[in-house]
Design a protein around this motif. Structure first.
Motif: not given
Length: 339
Positions: A246-247, A249-254, A271-272
């Motif tokens: 979920s992180l 997908a939210s653009g907060l990491g890989w 989203a990924v």
């Protein structure tokens, strides 16, 4: 001081009855003949005679009157014959009860699985095994906990990703393997296909979101990153895939993950971006079935066979349809040698 007396000779007592000797004695009494008893038992006449003699020595009683022909039981022999017949009947009933109970238990499996397996392969495995086991109770959790529960007999079989179980009674067989994949936010720019891929460079400014060190997956990924020479600070760590993905997908990491873990949380896949990694010595995680040798009358072999069938014909095709860019070898079963 008086000299100590030497220890008295202790006479050997008959702590437990020898059921085979008792069976032989009862057969002699019932047949009124050592010869007929030997034929019925499939023994030599000398073996029958020795068994009766051993009983008489243990009891310090004469059990057969050999002065008459055929030999007849003495008073002590008649008492033993009656008691032994009851004891042998009880022993046979006990053995029948144990066999029946064991057969019933073979139809019940307490199966422990790591979370990603339980959530993805677990349902079709249970459906496929429904005609072979009366009841399957499935636990999920981390590999260290599951293996401890198996060793303490809280679980009958365990499907896990890595184990250091040293018990020689526990058989460990490879079920299937899957390769690590890199997961980025959908809009994150990546090098063009065919360009050399450097994980750290591909991630850019994004932090690495990790599986925690409590999980075997987290420990394996850390070894893989060290093998590649990738150094990433520790920021976010999770035991499970859903919050990790979920992180991302939210653009907060890989993150690094596996096809099975991603399939477990597939509601995030739109989203990924999932990217295959070059094969290397530490680029895979392996799933094993742990079961005690000789306790399951082949049911453990059946669990292994059905699991591989589910992977080949259900799980792997579904993942390939959803993630067609991944090579077929990303999720694979070992070749099986026919019996």
């Amino acid at each position: 001081m008086a000299a100590s007396k030497p220890p008295a000779t202790v006479r050997r007592t008959l702590d437990m009855p020898d059921l085979r000797a008792l069976e032989t004695f009862v057969a002699v009494c019932d047949a009124s003949s050592m010869v007929l008893a030997a034929e019925r038992l499939g023994l030599s006449q000398s073996a029958v005679s020795q068994a009766i003699k051993s009983l008489e020595e243990d009891l310090e009683l004469q059990l057969l009157d050999r002065e008459v022909r055929p030999a007849r039981p003495t008073h002590a022999g008649r008492v033993l014959h009656e008691a032994a017949a009851r004891l042998l009947s009880q022993a046979r009933a006990t053995m029948d009860h144990v066999r029946a109970t064991a057969r019933q238990e073979l139809a019940q499996i307490r199966l422990g699985c790591v979370d990603s397996f339980a959530a993805t392969v677990g349902p079709p495995l249970i459906r496929a095994m429904s005609g072979k086991a009366r009841q399957i109770q499935m636990w999920s959790g981390l590999t260290p906990t599951l293996t401890e529960q198996m060793l303490s007999r809280e679980l009958d079989m365990v499907i896990c990703t890595e184990t250091s179980v040293q018990d020689p009674r526990v058989a460990q067989r490879l079920l299937f393997s899957e390769s690590w994949v890199a997961v980025y936010p959908r809009d994150h720019p990546l090098p063009p296909p065919g360009a050399p891929r450097d994980l750290a460079a591909s991630a850019g400014h994004l932090p690495l979101i990790r599986y925690s060190q409590r999980s075997v997956t987290g420990q394996q990924i850390d070894r893989y990153l060290r093998h590649l020479g990738v150094q990433a600070p520790r920021c976010y760590e999770f035991d499970a895939t859903d919050p990790l993905l979920s992180l991302v997908a939210s653009g907060l990491g890989w993150a690094l993950s596996t096809p099975l873990c991603l399939w477990q949380s597939r509601h995030h896949l739109d989203a990924v971006r999932v990217v295959a990694l070059p094969p290397s010595r530490l680029s895979q995680r392996h799933f094993f079935l742990l079961a005690r040798e000789g306790e399951w009358a082949g049911l453990d072999d059946e669990v292994a066979r059905v699991t591989r069938e589910v992977i080949r014909h259900d799980t792997a095709p579904s993942i390939r349809r959803c993630l067609p860019a991944l090579p077929e070898t990303t999720l694979s079963c070992p070749d099986e040698t026919p019996p």
